[in-house]
Design a protein around this motif. Sequence first.
Motif, PDB file in Angstrom:
ATOM      1  N   THR A  70       0.832  -1.201   0.000  1.00 25.63           N
ATOM      2  CA  THR A  70       0.000   0.000   0.000  1.00 25.63           C
ATOM      3  C   THR A  70       0.865   1.250   0.000  1.00 25.63           C
ATOM      4  N   MET A  71       1.952   1.231   0.742  1.00 29.08           N
ATOM      5  CA  MET A  71       2.889   2.365   0.749  1.00 29.08           C
ATOM      6  C   MET A  71       3.382   2.651  -0.666  1.00 29.08           C
ATOM      7  N   GLU A  72       3.810   1.610  -1.360  1.00 29.17           N
ATOM      8  CA  GLU A  72       4.327   1.778  -2.718  1.00 29.17           C
ATOM      9  C   GLU A  72       3.243   2.330  -3.646  1.00 29.17           C
ATOM     10  N   SER A  73       2.020   1.810  -3.503  1.00 30.44           N
ATOM     11  CA  SER A  73       0.933   2.257  -4.387  1.00 30.44           C
ATOM     12  C   SER A  73       0.569   3.708  -4.137  1.00 30.44           C
ATOM     13  N   ARG A  74       0.904   4.211  -2.953  1.00 29.50           N
ATOM     14  CA  ARG A  74       0.616   5.603  -2.615  1.00 29.50           C
ATOM     15  C   ARG A  74       1.855   6.487  -2.742  1.00 29.50           C
ATOM     16  N   ASP A  75       2.842   5.999  -3.460  1.00 27.21           N
ATOM     17  CA  ASP A  75       4.042   6.777  -3.774  1.00 27.21           C
ATOM     18  C   ASP A  75       4.884   7.104  -2.541  1.00 27.21           C
ATOM     19  N   CYS A  76       4.869   6.203  -1.572  1.00 27.44           N
ATOM     20  CA  CYS A  76       5.754   6.323  -0.408  1.00 27.44           C
ATOM     21  C   CYS A  76       6.849   5.279  -0.573  1.00 27.44           C
ATOM     22  N   HIS A  77       8.087   5.740  -0.747  1.00 26.34           N
ATOM     23  CA  HIS A  77       9.181   4.830  -1.089  1.00 26.34           C
ATOM     24  C   HIS A  77      10.134   4.577   0.077  1.00 26.34           C
ATOM     25  N   LEU A  78       9.664   4.753   1.307  1.00 24.86           N
ATOM     26  CA  LEU A  78      10.528   4.497   2.454  1.00 24.86           C
ATOM     27  C   LEU A  78      11.000   3.045   2.458  1.00 24.86           C
ATOM     28  N   PRO A  79      12.292   2.810   2.660  1.00 18.82           N
ATOM     29  CA  PRO A  79      12.763   1.436   2.810  1.00 18.82           C
ATOM     30  C   PRO A  79      12.098   0.800   4.036  1.00 18.82           C
ATOM     31  N   VAL A  80      11.856  -0.508   3.957  1.00 16.01           N
ATOM     32  CA  VAL A  80      11.118  -1.204   5.003  1.00 16.01           C
ATOM     33  C   VAL A  80      11.978  -2.275   5.664  1.00 16.01           C
ATOM     34  N   ILE A  81      11.884  -2.325   6.997  1.00 13.04           N
ATOM     35  CA  ILE A  81      12.469  -3.410   7.792  1.00 13.04           C
ATOM     36  C   ILE A  81      11.301  -4.116   8.477  1.00 13.04           C
ATOM     37  N   PHE A  82      11.209  -5.420   8.316  1.00 15.99           N
ATOM     38  CA  PHE A  82      10.140  -6.175   8.975  1.00 15.99           C
ATOM     39  C   PHE A  82      10.638  -6.784  10.280  1.00 15.99           C
ATOM     40  N   ILE A  83       9.759  -6.773  11.271  1.00 12.68           N
ATOM     41  CA  ILE A  83      10.045  -7.480  12.517  1.00 12.68           C
ATOM     42  C   ILE A  83       8.880  -8.438  12.765  1.00 12.68           C
ATOM     43  N   SER A  84       9.190  -9.585  13.350  1.00 20.01           N
ATOM     44  CA  SER A  84       8.136 -10.581  13.549  1.00 20.01           C
ATOM     45  C   SER A  84       8.468 -11.473  14.732  1.00 20.01           C
ATOM     46  N   GLY A  85       7.428 -11.866  15.442  1.00 20.49           N
ATOM     47  CA  GLY A  85       7.609 -12.812  16.536  1.00 20.49           C
ATOM     48  C   GLY A  85       7.441 -14.240  16.079  1.00 20.49           C
ATOM     49  N   HIS A  86       7.271 -14.430  14.793  1.00 22.54           N
ATOM     50  CA  HIS A  86       7.021 -15.768  14.244  1.00 22.54           C
ATOM     51  C   HIS A  86       8.097 -16.110  13.209  1.00 22.54           C
ATOM     52  N   GLY A  87       8.610 -17.321  13.289  1.00 25.29           N
ATOM     53  CA  GLY A  87       9.626 -17.757  12.329  1.00 25.29           C
ATOM     54  C   GLY A  87       8.989 -18.171  11.019  1.00 25.29           C
ATOM     55  N   ASP A  88       8.473 -17.189  10.312  1.00 22.90           N
ATOM     56  CA  ASP A  88       7.716 -17.440   9.084  1.00 22.90           C
ATOM     57  C   ASP A  88       8.641 -17.294   7.875  1.00 22.90           C
ATOM     58  N   VAL A  89       9.219 -18.415   7.446  1.00 28.88           N
ATOM     59  CA  VAL A  89      10.189 -18.371   6.347  1.00 28.88           C
ATOM     60  C   VAL A  89       9.559 -17.894   5.036  1.00 28.88           C
ATOM     61  N   PRO A  90       8.393 -18.423   4.623  1.00 27.30           N
ATOM     62  CA  PRO A  90       7.787 -17.931   3.378  1.00 27.30           C
ATOM     63  C   PRO A  90       7.533 -16.427   3.406  1.00 27.30           C
ATOM     64  N   ALA A  91       7.084 -15.926   4.552  1.00 29.29           N
ATOM     65  CA  ALA A  91       6.826 -14.487   4.662  1.00 29.29           C
ATOM     66  C   ALA A  91       8.116 -13.702   4.544  1.00 29.29           C
ATOM     67  N   SER A  92       9.183 -14.198   5.144  1.00 24.33           N
ATOM     68  CA  SER A  92      10.458 -13.479   5.069  1.00 24.33           C
ATOM     69  C   SER A  92      10.977 -13.467   3.636  1.00 24.33           C
ATOM     70  N   VAL A  93      10.771 -14.561   2.918  1.00 27.25           N
ATOM     71  CA  VAL A  93      11.193 -14.615   1.510  1.00 27.25           C
ATOM     72  C   VAL A  93      10.403 -13.602   0.683  1.00 27.25           C
ATOM     73  N   ARG A  94       9.082 -13.565   0.903  1.00 24.64           N
ATOM     74  CA  ARG A  94       8.246 -12.600   0.174  1.00 24.64           C
ATOM     75  C   ARG A  94       8.656 -11.171   0.501  1.00 24.64           C
ATOM     76  N   ALA A  95       8.968 -10.938   1.766  1.00 22.27           N
ATOM     77  CA  ALA A  95       9.366  -9.594   2.193  1.00 22.27           C
ATOM     78  C   ALA A  95      10.636  -9.141   1.484  1.00 22.27           C
ATOM     79  N   MET A  96      11.619 -10.026   1.433  1.00 19.84           N
ATOM     80  CA  MET A  96      12.895  -9.665   0.807  1.00 19.84           C
ATOM     81  C   MET A  96      12.721  -9.484  -0.699  1.00 19.84           C
ATOM     82  N   LYS A  97      11.889 -10.333  -1.314  1.00 19.22           N
ATOM     83  CA  LYS A  97      11.634 -10.190  -2.751  1.00 19.22           C
ATOM     84  C   LYS A  97      10.916  -8.875  -3.056  1.00 19.22           C
ATOM     85  N   ALA A  98      10.122  -8.408  -2.089  1.00 18.90           N
ATOM     86  CA  ALA A  98       9.397  -7.159  -2.275  1.00 18.90           C
ATOM     87  C   ALA A  98      10.261  -5.948  -1.987  1.00 18.90           C
ATOM     88  N   GLY A  99      11.527  -6.186  -1.648  1.00 16.01           N
ATOM     89  CA  GLY A  99      12.452  -5.071  -1.483  1.00 16.01           C
ATOM     90  C   GLY A  99      12.754  -4.679  -0.056  1.00 16.01           C
TER      91      GLY A  99
END
Length: 204
Positions: A70-99
Amino acid sequence: MTQSLATIFLVDDDASVLRGLGRLLRTVGYATKTFSSPAEFLAQLPRDTPGCAVLDLRMPGLNGLELQQTMESRDCHLPVIFISGHGDVPASVRAMKAGAVDFLLKPFDEQQLLGAISQALLKDAASRASRAEAAELHARHAVLTPREREVCTLVAQGLTNKEVAQQLGTTEKTIKVHRARVIQKLGVDSIAELVRFVDRLGQN
């Protein structure tokens, strides 16, 4: 980019996490803004503020990945760092692929977060410089007339004045005039510089 110019935007539905991270970042000199939900953050979405966003992955409503999109679609280009309490490997892969700059699992070491933020701010500074260069190149190119843009493109492709004239159905003398105006308007000193200008314009 100095720390004093950057703002770290923290988005997490856990109030204790927001307090702890906010305190840590202010201690080392970062300006911080905290938000308890994606909706609250989007309501005050920053577009021109240098910095980065630290997003919890799992939150009510939009999750972190959806918020990033949503940030990207609204022209907000802030770099993103994700934090999570869950060891969600697929989510981390998607996050890194999304930049995303990094994906940190709670509880994480303070230095891990500070290191990721330093990386994110370097990325933000480079991105801002690139966008500023692109805007400047396009602004210079915009002052050319349609015919001058055609001449500019063909000259940059290595065509001679005679070849450009033949392709555009005009005289070599006219092309010389157009080429001189192109060089003057773009503020370049040679055909080599003109070629570099067009290359950079295409890359941006």
